[in-house]
Design a protein around this motif. Structure first.
Motif, PDB file in Angstrom:
ATOM      1  N   THR A 141     122.501  46.664  17.888  1.00 33.33           N
ATOM      2  CA  THR A 141     122.336  45.211  17.984  1.00 33.33           C
ATOM      3  C   THR A 141     120.980  44.844  18.572  1.00 33.33           C
ATOM      4  O   THR A 141     120.333  43.896  18.127  1.00 33.33           O
ATOM      5  CB  THR A 141     123.464  44.597  18.829  1.00 33.33           C
ATOM      6  N   ARG A 165     118.126  44.949  16.030  1.00 38.76           N
ATOM      7  CA  ARG A 165     118.177  43.801  15.118  1.00 38.76           C
ATOM      8  C   ARG A 165     117.639  42.540  15.803  1.00 38.76           C
ATOM      9  O   ARG A 165     116.978  41.717  15.159  1.00 38.76           O
ATOM     10  CB  ARG A 165     119.612  43.575  14.645  1.00 38.76           C
ATOM     11  N   THR A 166     117.907  42.401  17.087  1.00 36.86           N
ATOM     12  CA  THR A 166     117.471  41.197  17.807  1.00 36.86           C
ATOM     13  C   THR A 166     115.952  41.110  17.851  1.00 36.86           C
ATOM     14  O   THR A 166     115.363  40.092  17.460  1.00 36.86           O
ATOM     15  CB  THR A 166     118.037  41.198  19.231  1.00 36.86           C
ATOM     16  N   CYS A 175     113.692  42.714  16.108  1.00 38.91           N
ATOM     17  CA  CYS A 175     113.108  42.661  14.767  1.00 38.91           C
ATOM     18  C   CYS A 175     113.239  41.264  14.159  1.00 38.91           C
ATOM     19  O   CYS A 175     112.282  40.735  13.598  1.00 38.91           O
ATOM     20  CB  CYS A 175     113.791  43.702  13.877  1.00 38.91           C
ATOM     21  N   ALA A 176     114.415  40.663  14.288  1.00 33.96           N
ATOM     22  CA  ALA A 176     114.638  39.345  13.688  1.00 33.96           C
ATOM     23  C   ALA A 176     113.777  38.274  14.344  1.00 33.96           C
ATOM     24  O   ALA A 176     113.198  37.416  13.658  1.00 33.96           O
ATOM     25  CB  ALA A 176     116.114  38.971  13.801  1.00 33.96           C
ATOM     26  N   TYR A 220     117.051  52.770  12.586  1.00 35.10           N
ATOM     27  CA  TYR A 220     118.367  53.021  13.166  1.00 35.10           C
ATOM     28  C   TYR A 220     118.628  54.503  13.444  1.00 35.10           C
ATOM     29  O   TYR A 220     119.134  54.865  14.485  1.00 35.10           O
ATOM     30  CB  TYR A 220     119.469  52.495  12.235  1.00 35.10           C
TER      31      TYR A 220
END
Length: 255
Positions: free
Chosen positions: A79, A82-83, A85-86, A229
């Motif tokens: 998670t 993803r945070t 990167c987004a 990942y």
């Protein structure tokens, strides 16, 4: 390449990382740098942007003053990757900037170098091992020489025995990362190595790498931003957990 001597010559860079349980935000701007190391984990998605805005306010800098945006690419927590990167991707799209993906294990190596007395022209190899949970390790080997980092072995996912074999096959002067303490005697350090088991400032190390990458002219299109990942499966079945406990000699919990 070595960093420019004067802060006024450095590019203006915002750097973000949420690959671990710590949230790291850093900014290189006139009058800086600024660093923030804070609690991350599950809270990172809610606190990352407010922390970025706070750092920009401290620097007296608006969004349009940024020239580069860097983010911790991974490996690390699913998670968390993803945070960062987004958020980095969204900002880069909005500001029409290129992105600087930063190897999250190299951040650990750079932090260890910062804590050590290694000088710019010294040759120094470090084995970075981070606890990947599920009795596995995210590991990589890096070599510092002539003021630059070289990747001896790129980040990968290892079992403990496999990582131990890698460390014995490649001479290193130091080890760094959370796995050495997390696994204790099950993960033996190579003899004669220094150990940097706790990070001093992940944000400061991240920013040094990001500024160097920007100065080298690196960067990628925001559309290409992806977390690293290394593991497609993020949970174990009950049978798999029991097999891991048995291999480690840990008794099963009482019913």
């Amino acid at each position: 390449m070595p960093l420019p001597a004067s802060p006024s010559l450095l590019p203006c860079v915002l750097a973000l990382d949420t690959a671990t349980e710590r949230l790291a935000v850093a900014l290189q701007a006139p009058g800086g740098p600024w660093h923030l190391d804070a609690e991350g984990g599950a809270a990172a998605s809610a606190t990352l942007l407010p922390q970025v805005k706070s750092l920009l306010a401290q620097a007296g800098l608006g969004w349009q003053g940024l020239q580069h945006i860097a983010y911790g690419q991974g490996p690390g927590a699913f998670t968390g990757l993803r945070t960062a990167c987004a958020v980095a991707q969204g900002l880069a799209y909005g500001l029409h900037l290129r992105l600087l993906p930063i190897d999250s294990l190299l951040i650990v190596a750079e932090d260890a170098r910062g804590q050590s007395d290694v000088v710019a022209d010294e040759s120094w190899a470090v084995a970075v091992a981070m606890d990947a949970r599920m009795d596995e390790i995210y590991g990589a080997l890096y070599h510092w020489q002539a003021g630059c980092w070289q990747v001896l072995r790129a980040p990968a996912l290892y079992t403990l025995p496999a990582w131990q074999a890698v460390c014995l096959a490649q001479p290193v002067q130091a080890v760094a990362g959370s796995a050495w303490a997390a696994f204790g005697e099950r993960l033996r350090r190579p003899e004669g190595t220094d150990a940097w088991l706790h990070e001093s400032s992940r944000a400061a190390a991240l920013l040094r790498l990001a500024v160097q990458a920007a100065a080298r002219g690196e960067g990628s299109d925001p559309a290409e931003a992806l977390p690293l990942y290394l593991r497609d499966k993020v949970a174990q079945t009950t049978a798999e957990r029991e097999a891991v406990r048995a291999a480690a000699g840990v008794p099963a919990p009482s019913p």
